[in-house]
Structures are given as structure tokens and as C-alpha cells.
Write a protein that holds these residues in place. Structure first.
Motif, short mmCIF file in Angstrom:
data_model
loop_
_atom_site.label_atom_id
_atom_site.label_comp_id
_atom_site.label_asym_id
_atom_site.label_seq_id
_atom_site.Cartn_x
_atom_site.Cartn_y
_atom_site.Cartn_z
N MET A 298 38.25 43.27 44.42
CA MET A 298 37.79 43.03 43.16
C MET A 298 37.39 44.41 42.40
O MET A 298 37.63 45.03 41.01
CB MET A 298 36.14 42.35 42.43
N LEU A 300 38.96 47.52 43.20
CA LEU A 300 40.83 47.87 43.26
C LEU A 300 41.15 48.20 41.97
O LEU A 300 41.09 46.76 41.52
CB LEU A 300 41.56 47.47 44.55
N ASP A 301 41.60 49.18 41.70
CA ASP A 301 42.39 48.99 40.55
C ASP A 301 43.86 49.62 40.87
O ASP A 301 43.84 50.80 41.18
CB ASP A 301 41.91 50.65 39.54
N ARG A 302 44.63 48.94 41.62
CA ARG A 302 46.19 48.99 41.94
C ARG A 302 47.02 49.96 41.01
O ARG A 302 47.51 51.23 42.34
CB ARG A 302 46.95 48.12 42.90
N SER A 318 50.26 41.45 44.06
CA SER A 318 48.76 40.48 44.42
C SER A 318 49.45 39.02 44.98
O SER A 318 48.48 38.00 45.52
CB SER A 318 48.64 39.61 42.77
N GLU A 337 40.71 42.73 38.54
CA GLU A 337 40.25 43.46 38.95
C GLU A 337 38.68 43.97 37.86
O GLU A 337 38.96 43.63 37.01
CB GLU A 337 40.82 45.06 38.47
N ASP A 338 37.28 43.34 38.69
CA ASP A 338 36.14 43.45 38.02
C ASP A 338 35.28 44.38 39.19
O ASP A 338 34.57 43.31 39.88
CB ASP A 338 36.11 42.43 38.44
N PHE A 375 37.17 54.14 45.31
CA PHE A 375 37.08 52.50 44.46
C PHE A 375 35.45 51.86 45.64
O PHE A 375 35.20 51.03 44.72
CB PHE A 375 38.23 51.66 44.94
#
Length: 507
Positions: A298, A300-302, A318, A337-338, A375
Motif C-alpha cells: 500500500m 507503493l506509487d507505481r 496489479s 495505494e494508501d 516509498f
């Protein structure tokens, strides 16, 4: 009746293929390919699992029973036709007659059986054996008939035989027995090219097979394979004329953009199935706690990761299937993503979260590590980057000597082989050390139903379990690239990242 019709249709298609005249293809010349890595060899017992560089070389020297056309459908190769039993547990292949290995010995059903039996023999202890574990036995009732008996039904079995890998390529039994340990560097197949010379770390020179069964092919006289691990050196070799086509990926975004603007070059690309992934060892603390694993995912910002590493070229993933797969999930169970939720999960865990993650000892490996490290640092996690030689990663992975390791699901035309291998309890390739009866049941059911819609339901349910339990996490979908001189023609789709120049020509 349908299967009989299919068999004859395939035979007719094969006859047309063999009779088709070369149209605008020019004969002769040498084509040089720049590979990502040196080739470790070809004997499945020595190598275990082929990497992409070995696949590329194998597609020239060795052959499979079945090929893939540009629509991803099975097409005749060393087998002219095939048919399956009603329960999909017995598959019969009719072989192409009058084919010889490059040592002059006959290619026949006995050779196919010998190759599979050798891989499966427990005394040989081949890492390759798991990938053919569903094959109970192979019979050769006559020279041109091979019968596969399967443990579990395989509704799409022919397409599972198409990848030029350690399991599906057919080697000369005579050559293996004669050369022994030396066979690994002296492969003998039925392919269009033969090994002329091979200097480790420098180049492999392949010459045209004068007795190749497909008359008028190959078009080239010679193919040279050069390992060029540095991406900039590979691209420079293309610009300077030292190579004609080079392997590339989205981490070379600048080179790909430049090549697209250069009229002397062309970019070959294929949006495959599968994904670049990372396997989490669920047996080692703190990764044995699902809260920690979910927090890592969660955080991660892909999209940011793609921008930082590939100028936005890489497509976030995903699930393990990708745009090129027939598996399409409305709900794949992906965690959102949180970062705030990730921080809360780490706080709830209540202990310091520290671990190591393997990366290749390359600038790319370091860059990947630093992005992930940042991250996770943002949510209170301390990850140590451990850089190792690329060849060390599979060995460490299979021995479970890692906390988190990079991996890849390549694009098979059917997800069964890799999904079963990667996630079923007891598999030597189930790197996460995770066992779940529900997951096992879904994997088993997906391989026995011929209904593709029901199989899709199974595979999407499998994805939901993997994502919710966070035993692996996906970064980017597989997109395969090669950059070539504009004069290079006849390269098919880059299935699995394989640059197959076996039928290429130079304009």
C-alpha cells in the motif's frame, strides 16, 4: 468430430506453410544480435531454467513441437498436427517426417520421449522437472507419433509446448550421450542454425544449417550473438553498426525514444502477459505478518515509480496477467495505494520493521532499490538494499535465502504452468513459502475446465488471494522491446521477450 476436423485442418495448414514461396525475402548476410546477458548453456540438467538470452539462442538452434502465430494461436512446427482426448489428459502429436538433427541423426518420436524422460528422471534432479510435472509419461508408438499422458487435464496443452525453453526444445539424444558434460556448450537440435564457435562473454557464431527441413530457410547465412550487459553499450553498438538488433526494455526509455525518432532504426515492441514481480518470503519476520506485507504494497506509487525509472514508459501492474493475457479481471483484489493506511498497519504491528531486499548489482538495480526504499521509509519501514550478481538471484530464490527477491512472470500463452508453479503448495518455485488450501483448489480447478470464462473466474480469484495476502507484489506489466536497424525484416512478435531472428532477413 471437432477434434478430427481440427487435426486435418492443422495438417493442411502445415502443408501450405511448407509450400509457401519466399516473397520479398533476401537471401544471405550476417545479422548480429546484442543480448542482455551471456548465455549459461543449453543442457537442462546443467542450466535448470533458461533465461531470455538462452531462449533467444535456443530459438535458432533448437526447435519445439508447436509454434505460435501472430495471433497467439498454436501453429505446426516439428509436429504437423495434434488432437486431445475428451478429458484433455491424453494428447497425440503427429510429427513432421524426414527431419534430422544437426548431427545427422533422425528426429523422431523416440527422441521427444527421451528428452522428457531425461528431465523427469528423479536421479537427474533437474530444476526443470517441476515444469513438466503434469506429464505422467510420454509414449512413442511409432516414429512419427508422440502421445503425452497427463496427470491433470490441460485444455490448452499444445500452446504450452511453444516456448523455446529448457523443457520444450528438442535436443539430439545421441549428441547428449556422446558429449556428456561438454554438451552444455555444444547444443545439437533441428533448428535453422548451428553453432560454429562460442567464446564465453564475447560472442556465439551460428552458421546456416544446410540440411534444414524447411527448404529455402533460413534466409541469413550467419547470426552472431553478443552479450552486452550494459544498456548504453548495447545501444551504442547498434548506432555504430556493430550490431543489427539489440534487446531492450522500458528502463532504457531514453534510448527507445531516440530510436523512434531515428529513420535508420525501428523499435519492435509487444505488450505481453505477465509482470515484473517481487516475491516476499512469508516465513521470515517481520514479513511473516500479513499487516507488514500489506503495508509494503500500500506504500507503493507505481505511476511515480514508472516516471522515476522509465520516464513513464512502464505500465503499472496489479495482477500477474497483463494486457496481453486472455485473463481479464473486473476485480483482481489489488490493495489500494494508501500510505496513511500503510503507516497505521506498521504502527499496529508494534515492532521495528527491518529487512533486506535483493537487487541486481547494476545501476538499474540500485535505482529500483532506492525508489522502493524511499516509498517504505515514508511509512516507517527500513529496507536494506542487497545487490548481487544477476545469476545469484535465482539460486538464492530457489534456496529461500532472501527476504524479498525480484522475479518475473513471463508471458506464456496460457497462465497455468507459471501460476501453478509459483503458487501451489509444495512447488519448488513457490518462492513465498506460502500455503493456502483455497488457493491450491483454485489452481487445480483452473487446469481441468475447458470453459475459458470459468478459468478466468478461477484466475481472478487466485489474484485476489495473492493480493489480499500480499505474498507477491507486482510492479510493471511485461512490455518487450528490441531496437533494430530499419533493414532488419521478418522478426515476429516478441513473445516472452524472445527476439526470434530464425526467419529474419536483411533488406
Amino acid at each position: 468430430m471437432a477434434k478430427t476436423a481440427r487435426l486435418f485442418a492443422l495438417a493442411a495448414a502445415a502443408a501450405c506453410l511448407a509450400a509457401a514461396p519466399a516473397m520479398a525475402q533476401k537471401q544471405g548476410g550476417t545479422l548480429t544480435v546484442g543480448l542482455e546477458l551471456d548465455i549459461p548453456g543449453f543442457d537442462p540438467l546443467k542450466v535448470g531454467v533458461y533465461d531470455t538470452s538462452a531462449n533467444i539462442a535456443a530459438s535458432l538452434i533448437l526447435e519445439t513441437l508447436v509454434g505460435l502465430d501472430d495471433n497467439g494461436k498454436a501453429t505446426p512446427k516439428l509436429a504437423l498436427s495434434w488432437s486431445g482426448s475428451d478429458d484433455f489428459k491424453t494428447w497425440t502429436f503427429k510429427l513432421r517426417p524426414n527431419v534430422k538433427f544437426q548431427d545427422g541423426t533422425p528426429f523422431n518420436a523416440q527422441a521427444v520421449k527421451w528428452n522428457i524422460d531425461r528431465q523427469k528422471d528423479p536421479k537427474n534432479n533437474c530444476r526443470c522437472a517441476f515444469y513438466v510435472a503434469n506429464i505422467l509419461s510420454v509414449d512413442a508408438p511409432d516414429d512419427l507419433t508422440v502421445v503425452y499422458h497427463l496427470k491433470d487435464p490441460a485444455v490448452n496443452f499444445p500452446v504450452l509446448l511453444t516456448r523455446p525453453d529448457q523443457n520444450q526444445t528438442i535436443h539430439s539424444p545421441t549428441a547428449i550421450q556422446a558429449k556428456g558434460d561438454d554438451y552444455n556448450r555444444n547444443p545439437i537440435g533441428t533448428g535453422p542454425f548451428m553453432v560454429k564457435s562460442w567464446t564465453a562473454g564475447d560472442r556465439m557464431v551460428l552458421e546456416r544449417n544446410p540440411d534444414y527441413w524447411n527448404k529455402g530457410h533460413p534466409h541469413l547465412d550467419r547470426v552472431v550473438l553478443r552479450p552486452l550487459p550494459d544498456s548504453q553499450a548495447r545501444f551504442a553498438s547498434l548506432k555504430s553498426g556493430e550490431t543489427d538488433v539489440v534487446w531492450a526494455d522500458e528502463f532504457e526509455a531514453d534510448n527507445i525514444v531516440r530510436a523512434r525518432k531515428d529513420p535508420a532504426l525501428q523499435v519492435l515492441s509487444y505488450a505481453g502477459s505477465g509482470a515484473a514481480v517481487n516475491a516476499i518470503n512469508t516465513k521470515v519476520p517481520p514479513l511473516d505478518d500479513v499487516r507488514v506485507r500489506r503495508a509494503l504494497v500500500m506504500a507503493l506509487d507505481r505511476k511515480k515509480m514508472s516516471q522515476a525509472l522509465t520516464n513513464g514508459l512502464a505500465r503499472p501492474a496489479s495482477n500477474p496477467y497483463g494486457d496481453g493475457s486472455w485473463v481479464k479481471c473486473k476485480d483482481d483484489g489489488a490493495l489500494p495505494e494508501d500510505p496513511a493506511k500503510a503507516k497505521a498497519l506498521i504502527k499496529e504491528y508494534g515492532k521495528p520493521v527491518k529487512f533486506k531486499m535483493l537487487f541486481t548489482a547494476t545501476p538499474r538495480g540500485r535505482a529500483n532499490g532506492q525508489v522502493l526504499q524511499q516509498f517504505w521509509k515514508n511509512v516507517g519501514v527500513d529496507m536494506e538494499i542487497e545487490q548481487v550478481d544477476q545469476a545469484t538471484i535465482p539460486a538464492r530464490a530457489f534456496q529461500r535465502k532472501f527476504d524479498i527477491t525480484p522475479w518475473r512472470i513471463v508471458d506464456y500463452p496460457d497462465p497455468d504452468v507459471q501460476m501453478y508453479a509459483n503458487f501451489h503448495t509444495g512447488s519448488p518455485v513457490a518462492l513465498a513459502n506460502y500455503s493456502n488450501p483455497e488457493l491450491d483448489k483454485l489452481l487445480e480447478h483452473a487446469r481441468i475446465t475447458p470453459d475459458q470464462a470459468k478459468r478466468t473466474e478461477d484466475y481472478c480469484a487466485i489474484s485476489r488471494i495473492i493480493n489480499q495476502e500480499a505474498i507477491w507484489f507486482w510492479t510493471f506489466q511485461n512490455t518487450y522491446y528490441a531496437v533494430a536497424k530499419a533493414k532488419v525484416k521478418g522478426v515476429p512478435k516478441l513473445y516472452g521477450g524472445v527476439i526470434n531472428v530464425s526467419d529474419a532477413w536483411l533488406e
